[in-house]
Enzyme design. Sequence first.
Site, PDB file in Angstrom:
ATOM      1  N   SER A  27       0.832  -1.212   0.000  1.00 46.64           N
ATOM      2  CA  SER A  27       0.000   0.000   0.000  1.00 46.64           C
ATOM      3  C   SER A  27       0.861   1.255   0.000  1.00 46.64           C
ATOM      4  O   SER A  27       0.340   2.360   0.008  1.00 46.64           O
ATOM      5  CB  SER A  27      -0.925  -0.003   1.216  1.00 46.64           C
ATOM      6  N   ASN A 114      -2.181  -2.580  13.296  1.00 47.49           N
ATOM      7  CA  ASN A 114      -3.636  -2.399  13.252  1.00 47.49           C
ATOM      8  C   ASN A 114      -4.083  -1.131  13.971  1.00 47.49           C
ATOM      9  O   ASN A 114      -4.912  -0.373  13.464  1.00 47.49           O
ATOM     10  CB  ASN A 114      -4.340  -3.623  13.836  1.00 47.49           C
ATOM     11  N   THR A 159     -40.334  25.921  -9.856  1.00 46.83           N
ATOM     12  CA  THR A 159     -40.571  24.530  -9.453  1.00 46.83           C
ATOM     13  C   THR A 159     -40.719  23.782 -10.778  1.00 46.83           C
ATOM     14  O   THR A 159     -41.231  24.359 -11.747  1.00 46.83           O
ATOM     15  CB  THR A 159     -41.854  24.369  -8.605  1.00 46.83           C
ATOM     16  N   HIS A 160     -40.255  22.575 -10.827  1.00 44.05           N
ATOM     17  CA  HIS A 160     -40.263  21.795 -12.090  1.00 44.05           C
ATOM     18  C   HIS A 160     -39.511  22.525 -13.207  1.00 44.05           C
ATOM     19  O   HIS A 160     -39.770  22.289 -14.382  1.00 44.05           O
ATOM     20  CB  HIS A 160     -41.691  21.515 -12.571  1.00 44.05           C
ATOM     21  N   SER A 281     -14.400  27.488 -27.396  1.00 48.28           N
ATOM     22  CA  SER A 281     -14.442  26.315 -28.263  1.00 48.28           C
ATOM     23  C   SER A 281     -13.405  26.489 -29.358  1.00 48.28           C
ATOM     24  O   SER A 281     -13.166  27.595 -29.832  1.00 48.28           O
ATOM     25  CB  SER A 281     -15.838  26.183 -28.890  1.00 48.28           C
ATOM     26  N   LYS A 287     -18.517  30.731 -28.586  1.00 51.63           N
ATOM     27  CA  LYS A 287     -18.826  29.962 -27.375  1.00 51.63           C
ATOM     28  C   LYS A 287     -18.057  30.418 -26.144  1.00 51.63           C
ATOM     29  O   LYS A 287     -16.897  30.797 -26.209  1.00 51.63           O
ATOM     30  CB  LYS A 287     -18.491  28.484 -27.624  1.00 51.63           C
ATOM     31  N   ASN A 289     -17.920  28.366 -22.729  1.00 52.08           N
ATOM     32  CA  ASN A 289     -18.455  27.164 -22.090  1.00 52.08           C
ATOM     33  C   ASN A 289     -18.225  27.179 -20.583  1.00 52.08           C
ATOM     34  O   ASN A 289     -17.165  27.581 -20.119  1.00 52.08           O
ATOM     35  CB  ASN A 289     -17.804  25.915 -22.700  1.00 52.08           C
ATOM     36  N   GLU A 294     -19.598  22.439 -15.225  1.00 50.74           N
ATOM     37  CA  GLU A 294     -19.912  21.074 -15.673  1.00 50.74           C
ATOM     38  C   GLU A 294     -19.068  20.045 -14.923  1.00 50.74           C
ATOM     39  O   GLU A 294     -19.550  18.983 -14.528  1.00 50.74           O
ATOM     40  CB  GLU A 294     -19.669  20.947 -17.176  1.00 50.74           C
ATOM     41  N   TYR A 321      -9.727  -6.440  12.490  1.00 51.09           N
ATOM     42  CA  TYR A 321      -9.061  -5.980  11.267  1.00 51.09           C
ATOM     43  C   TYR A 321      -9.001  -7.089  10.221  1.00 51.09           C
ATOM     44  O   TYR A 321      -8.701  -8.242  10.518  1.00 51.09           O
ATOM     45  CB  TYR A 321      -7.630  -5.506  11.594  1.00 51.09           C
ATOM     46  N   GLN A 326      -7.438  -2.181   4.038  1.00 49.39           N
ATOM     47  CA  GLN A 326      -6.396  -1.388   3.391  1.00 49.39           C
ATOM     48  C   GLN A 326      -6.960  -0.632   2.179  1.00 49.39           C
ATOM     49  O   GLN A 326      -6.398   0.359   1.749  1.00 49.39           O
ATOM     50  CB  GLN A 326      -5.245  -2.310   2.949  1.00 49.39           C
ATOM     51  N   LYS A 329      -8.114   3.636   2.008  1.00 52.73           N
ATOM     52  CA  LYS A 329      -7.393   4.907   1.899  1.00 52.73           C
ATOM     53  C   LYS A 329      -7.530   5.608   0.560  1.00 52.73           C
ATOM     54  O   LYS A 329      -7.830   6.804   0.503  1.00 52.73           O
ATOM     55  CB  LYS A 329      -5.912   4.681   2.216  1.00 52.73           C
TER      56      LYS A 329
END
Length: 462
Positions: A27, A114, A159-160, A281, A287, A289, A294, A321, A326, A329
């Site tokens: 690890s 541990n 709303t909606h 773009s 454009k 963006n 996003e 354990y 392991q 992480k």
Amino acid sequence: MSSGANAMWGGRFGRGPEAIMEAINASIGFDKRLAPQDIAGSRAHAAMLATCGIITKSDAEAIDTGLQQVLAEIEAGEFAFSAALEDIHMNVENRLREIIGTPAGRLHTARSRNDQVAVDFRLWVREQCDTAIAAITALMQAFVAQAEAGADWVMPGFTHLQTAQPVTWGHHMLAYVEMLARDRGRFMDARARMNECPLGAAALAGTSFAIDRHMTAAALGFDRPTANSLDSVSDRDFALEYLAAASICALHLSRFAEELVIWSSAQFRFVRLSDGFSTGSSIMPQKRNPDAAELLRAKIGRILGANIALMTVMKGLALTYSKDMQEDKEQVFDAADTLVLSLEVMAGMVRDMTANRDALEAAASSGFSTATDLADWLVRALGLPFREAHHVTGALVKMAEDQGCDLPDLTLAQMQSVHHDITDAVFGVLGVYNSVASRTSHGGTAPDNVRAQVARWKEELG
Ligand code: ARG
């Protein structure tokens, strides 16, 4: 020791692991991030062992000086991490042995990897809670500044995603402050709950050495030692709580990110994101963006994924354990990096964005957004039952729609053809500014409410 067997546990092994075994077992590739916590834990442990007379003061001093050197080497990028030594714990201890010799072997008295990994990881996650709390606070401040600037700007409330009623820009910004305040609270709660020290639980059953767990707990800034050694080494709730809090927070960020994507479009033009947080773009010169928004909308995927992954790792694990753990992480590391980045980017975007007041106002006024105000007026001024007022208003909306105009554009005579008791006082409630100013109920959108909330938050956030 024979042919490549592990120096830490290879006593009973005839040979070292297969290369592919090392690949799955090691690890160190990721847990080297725990080096500062691992060394802090070891220094506290060694000091305690000396105070309790379990190792000599001079051994403890040698260990402490050596550990500081190891940390300095790691921080300077001079440390040669070894996959054969599996993890950060054994890498550090092995280097300590190279530096100070025999006393290094006494560090692991009354301790196991541990409880060692449990304390390291708790320290790391606790620090991430503090980082998240600070980053959320900065983002809240950015939203509060927007709310203060536009406490009385009108915009459509949806709303909606259909125009519902006019609201104030400030009120919309403060909705996110409330969400983020809950996020902050979740990190604070989780931090308080995780602040118990598992060090000294040893492998799983505690130890026969007369250690002082209160001493190590205090040295590492914990409120107290954990109460049950089995739980201490098998618990990863602190990481799960962190991920759950991070998931909900990221979910909130993704909602505002979505609003920014919509709002910055040519069709809405509610906001202009700064050049610093937009991209062009390569083919379409017009454009701008909203890439950052996003990406923030998408980043939740990694964080929620980490949450699910760790839940899945932990489910069904018999105490205590297991090496499965392991796998905790990398998920948390990635989620934490993602969360901090997301919070900082969002704060930058919110600080820099400019609301387009005219577009907001025009949109707020369209879509019959004051129909509810009209219905409420019919109830208040004419004493109609709300259901009837709703019906009358519906007829007026239809009339306006048929004529291609908005509610305030209807004449009094037209209104009276639907209900003869309507007076020209009705026009006093139809404008969007009248509408928002009237919503003074607790938690309502009125500019006065917004200003009061801004003052509250400024006081609280400093
Ligand atoms: N690298 C291990 C982990 O991250 C440390 C604990 C190892 N304990 C053990 N009994 N093998 O979980």
